[in-house]
Design a protein around this motif. Structure first.
Motif, mmCIF file in Angstrom:
data_model
loop_
_atom_site.group_PDB
_atom_site.id
_atom_site.type_symbol
_atom_site.label_atom_id
_atom_site.label_comp_id
_atom_site.label_asym_id
_atom_site.label_seq_id
_atom_site.Cartn_x
_atom_site.Cartn_y
_atom_site.Cartn_z
ATOM 1 N N ASN A 125 0.821 -1.212 0.000
ATOM 2 C CA ASN A 125 0.000 0.000 0.000
ATOM 3 C C ASN A 125 0.856 1.264 0.000
ATOM 4 O OD1 ASN A 125 -2.323 -1.506 0.003
ATOM 5 N ND2 ASN A 125 -2.672 -1.350 2.198
ATOM 6 N N ALA A 126 1.973 1.220 0.746
ATOM 7 C CA ALA A 126 2.862 2.388 0.775
ATOM 8 C C ALA A 126 3.440 2.667 -0.603
ATOM 9 C CB ALA A 126 3.983 2.160 1.787
ATOM 10 N N LEU A 127 3.814 1.615 -1.315
ATOM 11 C CA LEU A 127 4.339 1.793 -2.671
ATOM 12 C C LEU A 127 3.236 2.252 -3.630
ATOM 13 C CD1 LEU A 127 6.689 -1.312 -2.979
ATOM 14 C CD2 LEU A 127 7.404 1.076 -3.048
ATOM 15 N N GLU A 128 2.081 1.587 -3.532
ATOM 16 C CA GLU A 128 1.003 1.823 -4.504
ATOM 17 C C GLU A 128 0.348 3.184 -4.336
ATOM 18 O OE1 GLU A 128 -3.129 -0.394 -5.994
ATOM 19 O OE2 GLU A 128 -1.707 -1.422 -4.672
ATOM 20 N N TYR A 129 0.163 3.616 -3.073
ATOM 21 C CA TYR A 129 -0.621 4.835 -2.843
ATOM 22 C C TYR A 129 0.219 6.041 -2.409
ATOM 23 C CZ TYR A 129 -4.471 1.524 -2.992
ATOM 24 O OH TYR A 129 -5.357 0.549 -3.392
ATOM 25 N N VAL A 130 1.498 5.825 -2.097
ATOM 26 C CA VAL A 130 2.321 6.949 -1.650
ATOM 27 C C VAL A 130 3.542 7.139 -2.548
ATOM 28 C CG1 VAL A 130 3.646 7.933 0.257
ATOM 29 C CG2 VAL A 130 1.564 6.626 0.734
ATOM 30 N N MET A 131 4.435 6.171 -2.533
ATOM 31 C CA MET A 131 5.731 6.365 -3.182
ATOM 32 C C MET A 131 5.620 6.468 -4.703
ATOM 33 S SD MET A 131 9.227 4.213 -2.646
ATOM 34 C CE MET A 131 10.789 4.854 -3.278
ATOM 35 N N ILE A 132 4.932 5.509 -5.335
ATOM 36 C CA ILE A 132 4.837 5.525 -6.807
ATOM 37 C C ILE A 132 4.093 6.763 -7.311
ATOM 38 C CG2 ILE A 132 3.820 4.334 -8.790
ATOM 39 C CD1 ILE A 132 4.600 1.693 -7.496
ATOM 40 N N PRO A 133 2.918 7.131 -6.737
ATOM 41 C CA PRO A 133 2.263 8.377 -7.189
ATOM 42 C C PRO A 133 3.134 9.615 -6.956
ATOM 43 C CG PRO A 133 0.709 7.006 -5.982
ATOM 44 C CD PRO A 133 2.052 6.382 -5.799
ATOM 45 N N GLN A 134 3.876 9.642 -5.836
ATOM 46 C CA GLN A 134 4.735 10.793 -5.566
ATOM 47 C C GLN A 134 5.849 10.904 -6.602
ATOM 48 O OE1 GLN A 134 7.132 10.737 -1.905
ATOM 49 N NE2 GLN A 134 6.275 12.759 -1.428
ATOM 50 N N LEU A 135 6.446 9.769 -6.940
ATOM 51 C CA LEU A 135 7.486 9.771 -7.974
ATOM 52 C C LEU A 135 6.914 10.208 -9.319
ATOM 53 C CD1 LEU A 135 9.387 6.473 -7.047
ATOM 54 C CD2 LEU A 135 10.348 8.781 -7.010
ATOM 55 N N GLU A 136 5.740 9.690 -9.674
ATOM 56 C CA GLU A 136 5.118 10.050 -10.953
ATOM 57 C C GLU A 136 4.804 11.551 -11.022
ATOM 58 O OE1 GLU A 136 2.918 5.794 -12.037
ATOM 59 O OE2 GLU A 136 1.813 7.374 -11.006
ATOM 60 N N GLU A 137 4.275 12.093 -9.921
ATOM 61 C CA GLU A 137 3.950 13.524 -9.910
ATOM 62 C C GLU A 137 5.213 14.375 -9.986
ATOM 63 O OE1 GLU A 137 1.069 15.265 -9.931
ATOM 64 O OE2 GLU A 137 0.120 13.349 -10.390
ATOM 65 N N THR A 138 6.266 13.956 -9.282
ATOM 66 C CA THR A 138 7.508 14.716 -9.314
ATOM 67 C C THR A 138 8.144 14.664 -10.697
ATOM 68 O OG1 THR A 138 7.871 14.158 -6.977
ATOM 69 C CG2 THR A 138 9.752 15.026 -8.193
ATOM 70 N N ILE A 139 8.120 13.510 -11.346
ATOM 71 C CA ILE A 139 8.635 13.382 -12.712
ATOM 72 C C ILE A 139 7.846 14.282 -13.663
ATOM 73 C CG2 ILE A 139 8.784 11.792 -14.679
ATOM 74 C CD1 ILE A 139 9.537 9.592 -12.658
ATOM 75 N N LYS A 140 6.534 14.291 -13.502
ATOM 76 C CA LYS A 140 5.686 15.153 -14.349
ATOM 77 C C LYS A 140 6.029 16.630 -14.134
ATOM 78 C CE LYS A 140 0.802 16.159 -15.222
ATOM 79 N NZ LYS A 140 -0.594 15.849 -14.802
ATOM 80 N N TYR A 141 6.252 17.004 -12.869
ATOM 81 C CA TYR A 141 6.592 18.394 -12.543
ATOM 82 C C TYR A 141 7.931 18.781 -13.179
ATOM 83 C CZ TYR A 141 8.672 22.118 -9.739
ATOM 84 O OH TYR A 141 9.308 23.258 -9.341
ATOM 85 N N ILE A 142 8.947 17.907 -13.062
ATOM 86 C CA ILE A 142 10.264 18.212 -13.624
ATOM 87 C C ILE A 142 10.174 18.346 -15.145
ATOM 88 C CG2 ILE A 142 12.578 17.279 -13.991
ATOM 89 C CD1 ILE A 142 12.485 16.108 -11.209
ATOM 90 N N ARG A 143 9.407 17.451 -15.777
ATOM 91 C CA ARG A 143 9.251 17.549 -17.239
ATOM 92 C C ARG A 143 8.613 18.878 -17.642
ATOM 93 N NH1 ARG A 143 7.121 11.360 -18.333
ATOM 94 N NH2 ARG A 143 9.180 10.447 -18.751
ATOM 95 N N MET A 144 7.614 19.300 -16.883
ATOM 96 C CA MET A 144 6.967 20.580 -17.175
ATOM 97 C C MET A 144 7.953 21.738 -17.026
ATOM 98 S SD MET A 144 3.263 20.062 -15.323
ATOM 99 C CE MET A 144 2.858 21.793 -15.518
ATOM 100 N N LYS A 145 8.762 21.703 -15.952
ATOM 101 C CA LYS A 145 9.735 22.774 -15.741
ATOM 102 C C LYS A 145 10.793 22.776 -16.841
ATOM 103 C CE LYS A 145 10.037 25.198 -12.708
ATOM 104 N NZ LYS A 145 9.528 26.567 -12.515
ATOM 105 N N LEU A 146 11.239 21.576 -17.235
ATOM 106 C CA LEU A 146 12.233 21.495 -18.312
ATOM 107 C C LEU A 146 11.664 22.009 -19.628
ATOM 108 C CD1 LEU A 146 13.898 18.038 -17.522
ATOM 109 C CD2 LEU A 146 14.888 20.320 -17.188
ATOM 110 N N ASP A 147 10.401 21.684 -19.904
ATOM 111 C CA ASP A 147 9.746 22.179 -21.131
ATOM 112 C C ASP A 147 9.635 23.697 -21.095
ATOM 113 O OD1 ASP A 147 9.517 19.620 -22.067
ATOM 114 O OD2 ASP A 147 7.408 19.378 -21.490
ATOM 115 N N GLU A 148 9.291 24.256 -19.933
ATOM 116 C CA GLU A 148 9.199 25.708 -19.801
ATOM 117 C C GLU A 148 10.554 26.362 -20.043
ATOM 118 O OE1 GLU A 148 7.602 26.647 -16.006
ATOM 119 O OE2 GLU A 148 5.613 25.823 -16.440
#
Length: 213
Positions: free
Chosen positions: A168-191
């Protein structure tokens, strides 16, 4: 979902992608382990339920036999009959591995005896006492197996709960957090790329204007 505190760089993006891939693989392995432990746990629980019913029935028969023998015999005669046991058993405990859980294995061995099965002479005891003693002797190996099963079930249940929390910690905390952070970095790099492109285009326009003058 809170983002991780990282610098929005390509190096951090690569690191987070690797962490996400590792976390995803770990989640699948832990989930498979949990499912297999649950399957084996259910099999053991069924056997435990059947065996417990058999043991409780046998102990009930033995208890009734002792109660009836107490009516037919005096307290002193009954205590004297059961004072010196003739059976001797030896238990040895080892370990077995079930999905990385070290569970007990109890082996039961009765040592050789030369005397009668009963610890007393049959001429001075009641039939109820004989039946109760024989029933207890018969159910002893089942009681040992039941103790082993119940301890195994308890240990597996604890490990299943620990694994469930990790999944549950991986599925609902760590993996979503990593995915959101990766998405954020990609957005910043694109900007940043768009900003750099705009500055480059403006610089070219300025140079072209100067050359035209």
């Amino acid at each position: 979902m809170a983002l991780m505190r990282v610098n929005p760089t390509r190096m951090e993006l690569t690191k987070l992608k690797k962490r996400l891939a590792t976390a995803t693989r770990g989640h699948k392995l832990l989930k498979d382990k949990r499912d297999e432990m649950v399957r084996q746990f259910m099999l053991l629980i069924r056997r435990n339920k059947e065996l417990r019913a058999e043991v409780e029935k046998a102990l009930g028969i033995a208890l009734r036999g002792f109660v009836l023998s107490r009516i037919a015999m005096t307290k002193e005669a009954m205590e004297e009959a059961l004072l010196y046991p003739v059976r001797e058993v030896e238990l040895s405990v080892s370990r077995a591995n079930i999905m990385s859980v070290n569970v007990p294995r109890i082996s039961f061995m009765e040592k050789k005896r030369e005397r009668s099965f009963f610890p007393y002479g049959l001429a001075f005891t009641s039939a109820e006492l004989d039946n109760a003693t024989a029933e207890l002797a018969r159910v002893l190996p089942q009681m040992v197996e039941l103790a082993e099963l119940e301890k195994t079930c308890n240990m597996l249940a604890d490990e299943i709960e620990k694994t469930r929390r990790r999944v549950n910690a991986l599925e609902y905390v760590m993996i979503p957090q990593l995915e959101e952070t990766i998405k954020y970095i990609r957005m910043k790099l694109d900007e940043n790329e768009r900003g750099s492109l705009i500055r480059l285009m403006k610089t070219k326009d300025m140079i072209a204007k100067r050359e035209a003058q």
